[in-house]
Scaffold this motif. Structure first.
Motif, PDB file in Angstrom:
ATOM      1  N   MET A   1     -50.867  27.900   7.344  1.00 22.84           N
ATOM      2  CA  MET A   1     -52.264  28.025   7.713  1.00 22.84           C
ATOM      3  C   MET A   1     -53.449  28.513   6.894  1.00 22.84           C
ATOM      4  SD  MET A   1     -51.988  28.911  11.875  1.00 22.84           S
ATOM      5  CE  MET A   1     -51.378  30.574  11.753  1.00 22.84           C
ATOM      6  N   THR A   2     -52.925  29.524   5.820  1.00 29.47           N
ATOM      7  CA  THR A   2     -53.854  29.941   4.797  1.00 29.47           C
ATOM      8  C   THR A   2     -54.098  28.846   3.811  1.00 29.47           C
ATOM      9  OG1 THR A   2     -52.169  31.004   3.921  1.00 29.47           O
ATOM     10  CG2 THR A   2     -53.391  32.252   5.390  1.00 29.47           C
TER      11      THR A   2
ATOM     12  N   THR B   1     -53.639  19.458  25.262  1.00 28.46           N
ATOM     13  CA  THR B   1     -52.160  20.093  25.088  1.00 28.46           C
ATOM     14  C   THR B   1     -51.451  19.586  24.203  1.00 28.46           C
ATOM     15  OG1 THR B   1     -52.397  20.717  27.564  1.00 28.46           O
ATOM     16  CG2 THR B   1     -50.259  20.913  26.518  1.00 28.46           C
ATOM     17  N   ALA B   2     -50.624  20.584  23.097  1.00 31.95           N
ATOM     18  CA  ALA B   2     -49.909  19.876  22.286  1.00 31.95           C
ATOM     19  C   ALA B   2     -48.526  20.488  22.735  1.00 31.95           C
ATOM     20  CB  ALA B   2     -50.231  20.331  20.988  1.00 31.95           C
ATOM     21  N   ILE B   3     -47.107  19.577  22.298  1.00 29.34           N
ATOM     22  CA  ILE B   3     -45.968  20.513  22.668  1.00 29.34           C
ATOM     23  C   ILE B   3     -45.085  20.440  21.445  1.00 29.34           C
ATOM     24  CG2 ILE B   3     -43.856  19.802  24.131  1.00 29.34           C
ATOM     25  CD1 ILE B   3     -45.624  18.213  26.086  1.00 29.34           C
ATOM     26  N   ILE B   4     -44.475  21.655  21.262  1.00 32.17           N
ATOM     27  CA  ILE B   4     -43.632  21.717  20.094  1.00 32.17           C
ATOM     28  C   ILE B   4     -42.382  21.248  20.479  1.00 32.17           C
ATOM     29  CG2 ILE B   4     -43.003  23.363  18.535  1.00 32.17           C
ATOM     30  CD1 ILE B   4     -46.033  22.960  18.484  1.00 32.17           C
ATOM     31  N   PRO B   5     -41.691  20.399  19.920  1.00 29.77           N
ATOM     32  CA  PRO B   5     -40.345  19.872  20.273  1.00 29.77           C
ATOM     33  C   PRO B   5     -39.157  21.042  20.017  1.00 29.77           C
ATOM     34  CG  PRO B   5     -41.557  17.913  18.974  1.00 29.77           C
ATOM     35  CD  PRO B   5     -42.326  19.476  18.909  1.00 29.77           C
TER      36      PRO B   5
ATOM     37  N   PHE C   1     -43.691  29.376  17.456  1.00 32.42           N
ATOM     38  CA  PHE C   1     -43.951  29.312  15.966  1.00 32.42           C
ATOM     39  C   PHE C   1     -43.254  29.971  14.972  1.00 32.42           C
ATOM     40  CE2 PHE C   1     -46.516  32.527  18.243  1.00 32.42           C
ATOM     41  CZ  PHE C   1     -46.020  33.734  17.578  1.00 32.42           C
ATOM     42  N   GLU C   2     -42.373  30.758  15.605  1.00 33.72           N
ATOM     43  CA  GLU C   2     -41.099  31.294  14.751  1.00 33.72           C
ATOM     44  C   GLU C   2     -39.997  30.420  14.474  1.00 33.72           C
ATOM     45  OE1 GLU C   2     -40.838  35.924  15.398  1.00 33.72           O
ATOM     46  OE2 GLU C   2     -40.605  35.051  17.153  1.00 33.72           O
ATOM     47  N   GLN C   3     -39.840  29.677  15.648  1.00 33.37           N
ATOM     48  CA  GLN C   3     -38.910  28.450  15.683  1.00 33.37           C
ATOM     49  C   GLN C   3     -39.136  27.185  14.944  1.00 33.37           C
ATOM     50  OE1 GLN C   3     -38.233  27.977  19.817  1.00 33.37           O
ATOM     51  NE2 GLN C   3     -37.068  29.995  20.144  1.00 33.37           N
ATOM     52  N   ALA C   4     -40.668  26.782  14.920  1.00 33.75           N
ATOM     53  CA  ALA C   4     -40.959  25.579  14.241  1.00 33.75           C
ATOM     54  C   ALA C   4     -42.104  25.846  13.653  1.00 33.75           C
ATOM     55  CB  ALA C   4     -41.117  24.571  15.337  1.00 33.75           C
ATOM     56  N   PRO C   5     -42.462  26.625  12.762  1.00 31.51           N
ATOM     57  CA  PRO C   5     -43.509  27.092  12.059  1.00 31.51           C
ATOM     58  C   PRO C   5     -44.437  26.154  11.493  1.00 31.51           C
ATOM     59  CG  PRO C   5     -41.738  27.856  10.703  1.00 31.51           C
ATOM     60  CD  PRO C   5     -41.158  27.372  11.943  1.00 31.51           C
ATOM     61  N   GLN C   6     -43.575  25.115  10.769  1.00 34.74           N
ATOM     62  CA  GLN C   6     -44.435  23.837  10.154  1.00 34.74           C
ATOM     63  C   GLN C   6     -44.980  23.016  11.053  1.00 34.74           C
ATOM     64  OE1 GLN C   6     -44.727  23.808   6.706  1.00 34.74           O
ATOM     65  NE2 GLN C   6     -46.237  22.206   6.958  1.00 34.74           N
TER      66      GLN C   6
ATOM     67  N   LEU D   1     -53.751  23.309  12.841  1.00 32.21           N
ATOM     68  CA  LEU D   1     -54.717  22.816  11.702  1.00 32.21           C
ATOM     69  C   LEU D   1     -55.578  21.643  12.037  1.00 32.21           C
ATOM     70  CD1 LEU D   1     -52.624  23.925   8.448  1.00 32.21           C
ATOM     71  CD2 LEU D   1     -54.669  24.980   9.413  1.00 32.21           C
ATOM     72  N   ASP D   2     -54.753  20.656  12.724  1.00 31.19           N
ATOM     73  CA  ASP D   2     -55.341  19.574  13.097  1.00 31.19           C
ATOM     74  C   ASP D   2     -56.578  19.666  14.173  1.00 31.19           C
ATOM     75  OD1 ASP D   2     -53.646  17.912  11.337  1.00 31.19           O
ATOM     76  OD2 ASP D   2     -52.109  17.400  12.966  1.00 31.19           O
ATOM     77  N   PHE D   3     -56.060  20.597  14.946  1.00 26.13           N
ATOM     78  CA  PHE D   3     -56.880  20.802  16.225  1.00 26.13           C
ATOM     79  C   PHE D   3     -58.305  21.561  15.541  1.00 26.13           C
ATOM     80  CE2 PHE D   3     -58.789  24.093  19.032  1.00 26.13           C
ATOM     81  CZ  PHE D   3     -59.364  23.321  20.055  1.00 26.13           C
ATOM     82  N   LEU D   4     -58.038  22.543  14.427  1.00 28.16           N
ATOM     83  CA  LEU D   4     -59.107  23.118  13.912  1.00 28.16           C
ATOM     84  C   LEU D   4     -60.024  22.370  12.913  1.00 28.16           C
ATOM     85  CD1 LEU D   4     -57.719  26.505  12.922  1.00 28.16           C
ATOM     86  CD2 LEU D   4     -59.055  26.163  15.023  1.00 28.16           C
ATOM     87  N   ALA D   5     -59.630  21.235  12.721  1.00 24.87           N
ATOM     88  CA  ALA D   5     -60.076  20.283  11.682  1.00 24.87           C
ATOM     89  C   ALA D   5     -60.882  18.994  12.465  1.00 24.87           C
ATOM     90  CB  ALA D   5     -59.206  19.547  10.819  1.00 24.87           C
ATOM     91  N   SER D   6     -60.523  18.928  13.920  1.00 24.65           N
ATOM     92  CA  SER D   6     -60.988  17.573  14.379  1.00 24.65           C
ATOM     93  C   SER D   6     -62.109  17.915  15.080  1.00 24.65           C
ATOM     94  CB  SER D   6     -59.962  17.468  15.846  1.00 24.65           C
ATOM     95  OG  SER D   6     -60.016  18.499  16.562  1.00 24.65           O
TER      96      SER D   6
END
Length: 272
Positions: A45-46, A244-248, A255-260, A267-272
């Motif tokens: 994210m940074t 709504t976004a779903i992390i598979p 965010f610990e299980q699927a950080p990328q 990031l996509d949401f913040l840039a949209s």
């Protein structure tokens, strides 16, 4: 680690990355966690954002004994508002997970002028009758389990109490499988659960959801079960500018299980 003195309390935080012409992203942790919980996603994210991760009142690095009445949802909401005001950086993006998502929701209700966008990762809380056709009143069904956990911790059985808490959210037998570092972070914050069972947090209502006017992203772990998905879907259905976004293949600590993947969604949401 840095700190800002807000509401009579030195509020610790991590400040990582550069603004790059965008508002900073303020991150608010959930129950039994602290600013360290965001470590898995700080790298991705940074690369595109300045990220400020706070530790709420009485969480690590403070060592709280659970005594007193200065731990509550209301206090933490006031602290986050004061923290953003004192940063004095203009409207920020705000992200919260679990109980931290509840806090961020209430900040957005009270002070929409402070926020540009809102991200709620499985926000914790209950629904009232306007959002839940099965509403029966009375305490949350989770409260009894969390109270049992807090009682064990108060009596000195910290690991026993944490096992009850973690297994309630993630399923029986989860505690022994957690990595040693995750267990230690939970131990560092164990006594905050004593305060949490006294939160008396108000349930979410339809009017509450409709009052959130900034763009809002709800994030759900695809394998999360129980009350959390129900709360998320009910809120998302009534927050006017939400997606709504779903992390598979992820559960509550997504965010610990699927950080990328989590970072990409944010990031996509913040840039949209």
């Amino acid at each position: 680690m840095q700190s800002l003195h807000v509401n009579g309390y030195d509020m610790p935080y991590l400040d990582v990355g550069e603004e790059r012409g965008r508002p900073p992203l303020i991150c608010v942790h959930g129950s039994l966690n602290d600013f360290r919980v965001w470590g898995c996603v700080l790298g991705p994210m940074t690369q595109r954002h300045r990220v400020i991760a706070v530790s709420l009142r009485h969480f690590f690095p403070e060592r709280w004994d659970g005594v007193g009445d200065t731990y509550s949802i209301a206090q933490h909401v006031q602290d986050v508002i004061a923290f953003i005001e004192k940063l004095d950086l203009g409207p920020v993006d705000l992200m919260g997970h679990s109980r931290g998502g509840h806090i961020c929701f209430r900040v957005a209700q009270r002070r929409p002028d402070l926020l540009r966008r809102l991200i709620l990762a499985e926000p914790g809380g209950e629904l009232d009758a306007s959002l839940d056709p099965d509403y029966a009143g009375g305490p949350s069904p989770l409260l009894a389990r969390f109270t049992a956990s807090a009682e064990k911790i108060s009596a000195g059985d910290v690991d026993g109490g944490l096992a009850v808490f973690v297994d309630t959210l993630e399923g029986a037998g989860t505690w022994p499988r957690l990595p040693a570092m995750v267990k230690q972070n939970l131990r560092d914050n164990a006594f905050t659960l004593i305060g949490q069972v006294r939160d008396n947090r108000p349930p979410f209502s339809k009017a509450d959801a409709e009052s959130i006017k900034m763009p809002t992203l709800f994030i759900l772990g695809a394998r999360t079960k129980g009350l959390l998905p129900k709360v998320l879907h009910a809120l998302a259905a009534h927050v006017p500018y939400s997606k709504t976004a779903i992390i598979p293949n992820a559960t509550h600590p997504m965010f610990e299980q699927a950080p990328q993947k989590y970072s990409e969604v944010v990031l996509d949401f913040l840039a949209s």
